[in-house]
Design a protein around this motif. Sequence first.
Motif, PDB file in Angstrom:
ATOM      1  N   LEU A   1     -21.206  -1.865 -34.993  1.00  0.00           N
ATOM      2  CA  LEU A   1     -21.568  -2.427 -33.107  1.00  0.00           C
ATOM      3  C   LEU A   1     -21.511  -1.082 -32.549  1.00  0.00           C
ATOM      4  O   LEU A   1     -21.544  -0.323 -33.401  1.00  0.00           O
ATOM      5  CB  LEU A   1     -20.088  -3.004 -33.101  1.00  0.00           C
ATOM      6  CG  LEU A   1     -20.059  -3.299 -32.035  1.00  0.00           C
ATOM      7  CD1 LEU A   1     -21.145  -4.248 -31.076  1.00  0.00           C
ATOM      8  CD2 LEU A   1     -18.678  -3.064 -31.094  1.00  0.00           C
TER       9      LEU A   1
ATOM     10  N   SER B   1     -13.703 -16.466 -36.424  1.00  0.00           N
ATOM     11  CA  SER B   1     -14.503 -15.919 -37.189  1.00  0.00           C
ATOM     12  C   SER B   1     -15.665 -16.878 -37.370  1.00  0.00           C
ATOM     13  O   SER B   1     -16.472 -16.334 -37.311  1.00  0.00           O
ATOM     14  CB  SER B   1     -14.389 -14.654 -38.617  1.00  0.00           C
ATOM     15  OG  SER B   1     -14.081 -15.211 -39.567  1.00  0.00           O
TER      16      SER B   1
ATOM     17  N   LEU C   1     -13.380  -2.573 -37.219  1.00  0.00           N
ATOM     18  CA  LEU C   1     -13.872  -2.857 -35.971  1.00  0.00           C
ATOM     19  C   LEU C   1     -15.316  -3.013 -35.908  1.00  0.00           C
ATOM     20  O   LEU C   1     -16.226  -3.422 -34.988  1.00  0.00           O
ATOM     21  CB  LEU C   1     -13.342  -2.307 -34.868  1.00  0.00           C
ATOM     22  CG  LEU C   1     -13.690  -2.516 -33.426  1.00  0.00           C
ATOM     23  CD1 LEU C   1     -13.102  -3.601 -32.985  1.00  0.00           C
ATOM     24  CD2 LEU C   1     -13.273  -1.159 -32.634  1.00  0.00           C
TER      25      LEU C   1
ATOM     26  N   SER D   1     -18.061 -11.101 -32.488  1.00  0.00           N
ATOM     27  CA  SER D   1     -17.021 -10.859 -34.109  1.00  0.00           C
ATOM     28  C   SER D   1     -15.582 -10.735 -33.555  1.00  0.00           C
ATOM     29  O   SER D   1     -15.391 -10.259 -33.164  1.00  0.00           O
ATOM     30  CB  SER D   1     -17.964 -10.026 -34.415  1.00  0.00           C
ATOM     31  OG  SER D   1     -18.958 -10.139 -34.660  1.00  0.00           O
TER      32      SER D   1
ATOM     33  N   SER E   1     -13.974  -9.335 -40.894  1.00  0.00           N
ATOM     34  CA  SER E   1     -13.530 -10.607 -40.887  1.00  0.00           C
ATOM     35  C   SER E   1     -12.340 -10.279 -41.350  1.00  0.00           C
ATOM     36  O   SER E   1     -11.918 -11.339 -40.916  1.00  0.00           O
ATOM     37  CB  SER E   1     -14.337 -11.968 -41.042  1.00  0.00           C
ATOM     38  OG  SER E   1     -14.277 -11.823 -42.340  1.00  0.00           O
TER      39      SER E   1
ATOM     40  N   HIS F   1     -17.476  -1.943 -38.110  1.00  0.00           N
ATOM     41  CA  HIS F   1     -18.135  -3.299 -38.591  1.00  0.00           C
ATOM     42  C   HIS F   1     -18.381  -4.292 -39.072  1.00  0.00           C
ATOM     43  O   HIS F   1     -18.745  -5.485 -40.065  1.00  0.00           O
ATOM     44  CB  HIS F   1     -18.371  -2.503 -41.108  1.00  0.00           C
ATOM     45  CG  HIS F   1     -19.239  -0.693 -40.495  1.00  0.00           C
ATOM     46  ND1 HIS F   1     -18.657   0.000 -40.203  1.00  0.00           N
ATOM     47  CD2 HIS F   1     -19.944  -0.797 -40.924  1.00  0.00           C
ATOM     48  CE1 HIS F   1     -19.010   1.267 -40.584  1.00  0.00           C
ATOM     49  NE2 HIS F   1     -20.425   0.255 -41.445  1.00  0.00           N
ATOM     50  N   ARG F   2     -16.826  -5.378 -38.025  1.00  0.00           N
ATOM     51  CA  ARG F   2     -17.717  -6.522 -37.347  1.00  0.00           C
ATOM     52  C   ARG F   2     -16.618  -6.813 -39.042  1.00  0.00           C
ATOM     53  O   ARG F   2     -16.700  -8.199 -39.017  1.00  0.00           O
ATOM     54  CB  ARG F   2     -17.942  -7.017 -37.046  1.00  0.00           C
ATOM     55  CG  ARG F   2     -18.555  -6.628 -35.649  1.00  0.00           C
ATOM     56  CD  ARG F   2     -19.831  -6.867 -34.662  1.00  0.00           C
ATOM     57  NE  ARG F   2     -20.907  -6.614 -34.709  1.00  0.00           N
ATOM     58  CZ  ARG F   2     -22.491  -6.054 -34.476  1.00  0.00           C
ATOM     59  NH1 ARG F   2     -22.167  -7.177 -34.079  1.00  0.00           N
ATOM     60  NH2 ARG F   2     -23.578  -5.830 -34.610  1.00  0.00           N
TER      61      ARG F   2
ATOM     62  N   GLU G   1     -23.747  -7.486 -28.034  1.00  0.00           N
ATOM     63  CA  GLU G   1     -22.484  -8.230 -28.640  1.00  0.00           C
ATOM     64  C   GLU G   1     -21.233  -7.461 -28.591  1.00  0.00           C
ATOM     65  O   GLU G   1     -21.313  -6.197 -27.888  1.00  0.00           O
ATOM     66  CB  GLU G   1     -23.460  -7.819 -30.135  1.00  0.00           C
ATOM     67  CG  GLU G   1     -24.667  -8.498 -30.081  1.00  0.00           C
ATOM     68  CD  GLU G   1     -24.923  -9.066 -31.962  1.00  0.00           C
ATOM     69  OE1 GLU G   1     -24.100  -7.717 -32.267  1.00  0.00           O
ATOM     70  OE2 GLU G   1     -25.491  -9.510 -32.433  1.00  0.00           O
ATOM     71  N   SER G   2     -19.858  -8.061 -29.141  1.00  0.00           N
ATOM     72  CA  SER G   2     -19.034  -7.486 -29.311  1.00  0.00           C
ATOM     73  C   SER G   2     -18.666  -7.282 -30.331  1.00  0.00           C
ATOM     74  O   SER G   2     -18.158  -8.456 -31.206  1.00  0.00           O
ATOM     75  CB  SER G   2     -17.785  -7.983 -28.078  1.00  0.00           C
ATOM     76  OG  SER G   2     -18.248  -8.930 -28.067  1.00  0.00           O
ATOM     77  N   SER G   3     -16.800  -6.862 -30.263  1.00  0.00           N
ATOM     78  CA  SER G   3     -15.932  -6.964 -32.276  1.00  0.00           C
ATOM     79  C   SER G   3     -14.533  -6.646 -31.119  1.00  0.00           C
ATOM     80  O   SER G   3     -14.732  -6.118 -30.941  1.00  0.00           O
ATOM     81  CB  SER G   3     -17.011  -5.933 -32.372  1.00  0.00           C
ATOM     82  OG  SER G   3     -15.711  -5.981 -33.946  1.00  0.00           O
TER      83      SER G   3
ATOM     84  N   ALA H   1     -15.048  -4.044 -26.900  1.00  0.00           N
ATOM     85  CA  ALA H   1     -14.897  -3.785 -28.450  1.00  0.00           C
ATOM     86  C   ALA H   1     -13.140  -4.098 -28.036  1.00  0.00           C
ATOM     87  O   ALA H   1     -12.852  -3.159 -27.191  1.00  0.00           O
ATOM     88  CB  ALA H   1     -15.361  -3.128 -29.497  1.00  0.00           C
TER      89      ALA H   1
END
Length: 262
Positions: A4, A173, A222, A182, A227, A224-225, A137-139, A88
């Motif tokens: 991200l 997830s 965070l 994510s 799970s 690299h997202r 996109e977000s995480s 994020a």
Amino acid sequence: MKPLPIQNSWVLVTGASTGLGRASALRLAASYQAKPLIVGRRLDNLRELQSEIGERFNVPCEIIVADQREIEGREKIAAKVIELKVNAAFLAAGLTSAGPFDASRADAYAEVIGTNVAGFTDLLARLIAIFRQQPFESSIIAVSSLAGETSVPFQAVYGASKAYVSTLMRALSVELAGTGVSVGSFAPGGIDTDMAALSDLKWGKFGLMDVDRCATLAVDALVHRRSFAIPGMGNRLTYLASRALPRSLMSRLAALPYRRPQ
């Protein structure tokens, strides 16, 4: 999944007054020039962190004084996330309670559950709703614990609350796959923080992970997202053992670092 892009972006960090939250806010600014939106209950600590981030990294940083247990606090956080277009979130706010399980400690357990479960769940739901409306996109990474994977006698309510966090994030997830949001959990073992000092460990700091090293790995999860992420080879081996060995044996082993009540 691609990392991200958070450089020059606002990143929410709860539990930033001390410990892993504080160290992670510093790491976000140092490694990514991200702009931390720091949340905690102690204004003096937050102001000190804000000054350090500005002086060392020349990165903007904003403060929210809020208690995750209170709906007013969660509303304040959500409103600021919308205003700054945060993309994020690192959710590190949490409480523990160490010692033998006893009915006389109901108030302490209510605080742990109110922060780690009820308040966390509502804040997470608000953040996901906000992030799903944004065009980028977000995480989100929530701090769980290895204690939630193995169970921890003498810190049982804390461990149970972290098992909730891990289980919830695993489910979400999958639910959120393909939405651009994510989510995941980060499950460290013991970290050399103020929380560990409250856990009545008979071996002191032995075996505890350095908080700055842990923060580096947490921020990596965070960005690299991930799970689900467990930092450190020793912690990962403990996790694998918890899946291979009888759970009753793992619980007895997990109790070894704690001072038993007299």
